[in-house]
Each structure stands twice: as C-alpha cells, then as structure tokens.
Design a protein around this motif. Sequence first.
Motif, PDB file in Angstrom:
ATOM      1  N   TYR A  67      17.132  32.790  23.682  1.00  0.00           N
ATOM      2  CA  TYR A  67      18.584  32.761  23.873  1.00  0.00           C
ATOM      3  C   TYR A  67      19.188  34.139  23.620  1.00  0.00           C
ATOM      4  CZ  TYR A  67      23.503  32.308  23.240  1.00  0.00           C
ATOM      5  OH  TYR A  67      24.845  32.534  23.356  1.00  0.00           O
ATOM      6  N   LEU A  68      18.810  34.766  22.516  1.00  0.00           N
ATOM      7  CA  LEU A  68      19.409  36.065  22.180  1.00  0.00           C
ATOM      8  C   LEU A  68      19.044  37.145  23.198  1.00  0.00           C
ATOM      9  CD1 LEU A  68      19.169  36.232  18.294  1.00  0.00           C
ATOM     10  CD2 LEU A  68      21.238  36.392  19.682  1.00  0.00           C
ATOM     11  N   TYR A 114      24.153  27.177  18.519  1.00  0.00           N
ATOM     12  CA  TYR A 114      22.936  26.681  19.171  1.00  0.00           C
ATOM     13  C   TYR A 114      21.694  26.953  18.324  1.00  0.00           C
ATOM     14  CZ  TYR A 114      18.973  26.886  22.437  1.00  0.00           C
ATOM     15  OH  TYR A 114      17.739  26.744  23.022  1.00  0.00           O
ATOM     16  N   TYR A 115      21.644  28.121  17.679  1.00  0.00           N
ATOM     17  CA  TYR A 115      20.418  28.476  16.943  1.00  0.00           C
ATOM     18  C   TYR A 115      20.645  28.615  15.439  1.00  0.00           C
ATOM     19  CZ  TYR A 115      22.177  33.331  17.237  1.00  0.00           C
ATOM     20  OH  TYR A 115      22.933  34.483  17.133  1.00  0.00           O
ATOM     21  N   ASN A 166      34.584  27.624  13.008  1.00  0.00           N
ATOM     22  CA  ASN A 166      34.151  26.480  13.824  1.00  0.00           C
ATOM     23  C   ASN A 166      32.860  25.869  13.291  1.00  0.00           C
ATOM     24  OD1 ASN A 166      36.337  26.607  15.563  1.00  0.00           O
ATOM     25  ND2 ASN A 166      35.292  27.950  17.031  1.00  0.00           N
ATOM     26  N   LEU A 167      31.981  26.712  12.737  1.00  0.00           N
ATOM     27  CA  LEU A 167      30.766  26.187  12.112  1.00  0.00           C
ATOM     28  C   LEU A 167      31.100  25.265  10.945  1.00  0.00           C
ATOM     29  CD1 LEU A 167      27.992  28.941  11.759  1.00  0.00           C
ATOM     30  CD2 LEU A 167      27.856  26.785  12.999  1.00  0.00           C
ATOM     31  N   HIS A 168      32.135  25.611  10.190  1.00  0.00           N
ATOM     32  CA  HIS A 168      32.541  24.806   9.031  1.00  0.00           C
ATOM     33  C   HIS A 168      32.900  23.377   9.444  1.00  0.00           C
ATOM     34  CE1 HIS A 168      33.987  28.629   6.655  1.00  0.00           C
ATOM     35  NE2 HIS A 168      32.732  28.708   7.070  1.00  0.00           N
ATOM     36  N   LYS A 169      33.312  23.211  10.700  1.00  0.00           N
ATOM     37  CA  LYS A 169      33.792  21.912  11.181  1.00  0.00           C
ATOM     38  C   LYS A 169      32.687  21.027  11.747  1.00  0.00           C
ATOM     39  CE  LYS A 169      38.112  24.189  12.596  1.00  0.00           C
ATOM     40  NZ  LYS A 169      38.938  24.593  13.757  1.00  0.00           N
ATOM     41  N   THR A 170      31.442  21.480  11.639  1.00  0.00           N
ATOM     42  CA  THR A 170      30.344  20.775  12.323  1.00  0.00           C
ATOM     43  C   THR A 170      29.507  19.900  11.400  1.00  0.00           C
ATOM     44  OG1 THR A 170      28.886  22.708  12.062  1.00  0.00           O
ATOM     45  CG2 THR A 170      30.172  22.554  14.106  1.00  0.00           C
TER      46      THR A 170
END
Length: 266
Positions: free
Chosen positions: A121-122, A188-189, A217-221
């Motif tokens: 991906y990267l 994603y990773y 946004n990561l905090h909301k997952t």
Amino acid sequence: MSNSLLEKQNELYGNLNFAAAIKKDNVGIIKHFIASEKEAYENNFQGQFYPSYHYEISRVMSTKMSKIDDEDIYLAFYYQLKLGNIYKPLEKHYPLFLKALAHNIDDNDLDNTFLDADILYLLFGIKNNENSDSVYDILYNDYANFLQFTKLCNSYTTFPNLRKKHAKFAPFLNNKALVNRIKKGLHYYFKSSFLTAGSLVLLLLDTSDSAKEVLYNLHKTNLKNTDVWLLGSFYMDFKKTDANKKLLKDLYATYPKEWIDEYQKN
C-alpha cells in the motif's frame, strides 16, 4: 512426490562441487533460482536454492544482468517478490520489476507469498488484487523515495528509539505524495508495526490540520486497548505542540486512562 523433489534439490544444492562451480556463474545462479522456486511453488515446498545462495542472487540482481534475457530477469523478480523481497532494481529493469509485481498481486495467493500488504500500500497504493495495473502509474524515482521511507521505518527494533530519531523522518514531510498516501490509508494498515510507527511520526511532525484529522478519526474507530496505548506513547513524546497536546487530551477523553498510562500487553 514433493518430498522426493525436495530431497533432490537438497542433494543438488548442498553439493560442494556444485557450490564451487555456481558462485561465479551469474546466468546459472538466476536460472537455478527460477527453476528451484518454480518447482517448489508448484509442489508446495520451499525451494532449496534460495536459502543457500540468496546473497549470490541479490548480487547478480543488483548488476546490469546484460547476459541474462528479459524473461529470466522478470521471473527472478517474480519469485524474489513472492519470497517477500522488495528492493530497488536498476532503473532499466524497473518495467520488468513492475510486471513481476503485478503478476504477484494478480495471483491473489496469500498462502504462498510473503509479500507484505502494508508495504504494497505505501509503495503503490494497492489494497487488493483488483487494481494491480495501478503499479505502472508509480514512477521510478517516486518508488525509490517511498521505498527509502519503508526501509527507514523497518531499520529500528524499538518504538522509543524510532521516536528518538524522529529528525531522520522529517525530510519525508517534503514528499507530498507519500504524506498524502499515509493520510488516506493509515486506517488501512494501522497496527503495532514499524511502518505504522514511522507514519505516526510524520503525522505528528506535520503541522497541517489534515494530518491531525487523520488521528482524530482513528480515535473514533473503537480502538483496542493496545492500539490506544500505542497512540498514547507517541503522543506523549510529541506533545510539545498545542495541536499534539489536543490529540492526547482527546485520547484521554475517549478511552480509559489506564489504557494510555499503563502498558497494554493484549
């Protein structure tokens, strides 16, 4: 059947006379590598030429390979990639490298490859086998720069040491394509890995609102406790800026305090 083939490979490649003869035979090294891996792949065992001669294979593949035909160069890349070996080919060989990479992705054979999905991906923006042709959109110099970032990430053995050396990551902030790829795909990773760690360092060094938004946004997952601890440990080391202090404050407001303050094993 596969056991007898494996034994035959062991017998051939473990022979001292064979070893003495093959080490200076660049064409032979590539042909034996391909034949060994092809037979092994088709019969579900690990080819026995590579473990004994991987240094010689890498040496030959770093040269112009002027006496080796393009089909064999392509197949050598194909099997190297299947073994998880991603490196910088000579620019003249880059089209053959991309063809081999696209073939590996099209195989969609996760049980028989060591290619790392996060690195794919990267490097190429690839998330599945449906867009393998997009590898051809990545220019050689861009690939080389992306690869340099992944190698830097994986050159560390501990997260604290990686964070301590954050200055080495700062030049990559100028690579807008890389930074944008991280912003679009960190979710994603994201995991406890050195690629994630290097990506977090860039986002924490990046002063843009869009970089911080990725982390909010990561905090909301609905993160696991171990993921929260990972984020918190990075925020702690980069809380010199108000923006990063706010990230840490939001993490505390979203998850249990002990998940951040106390090491989470599992």
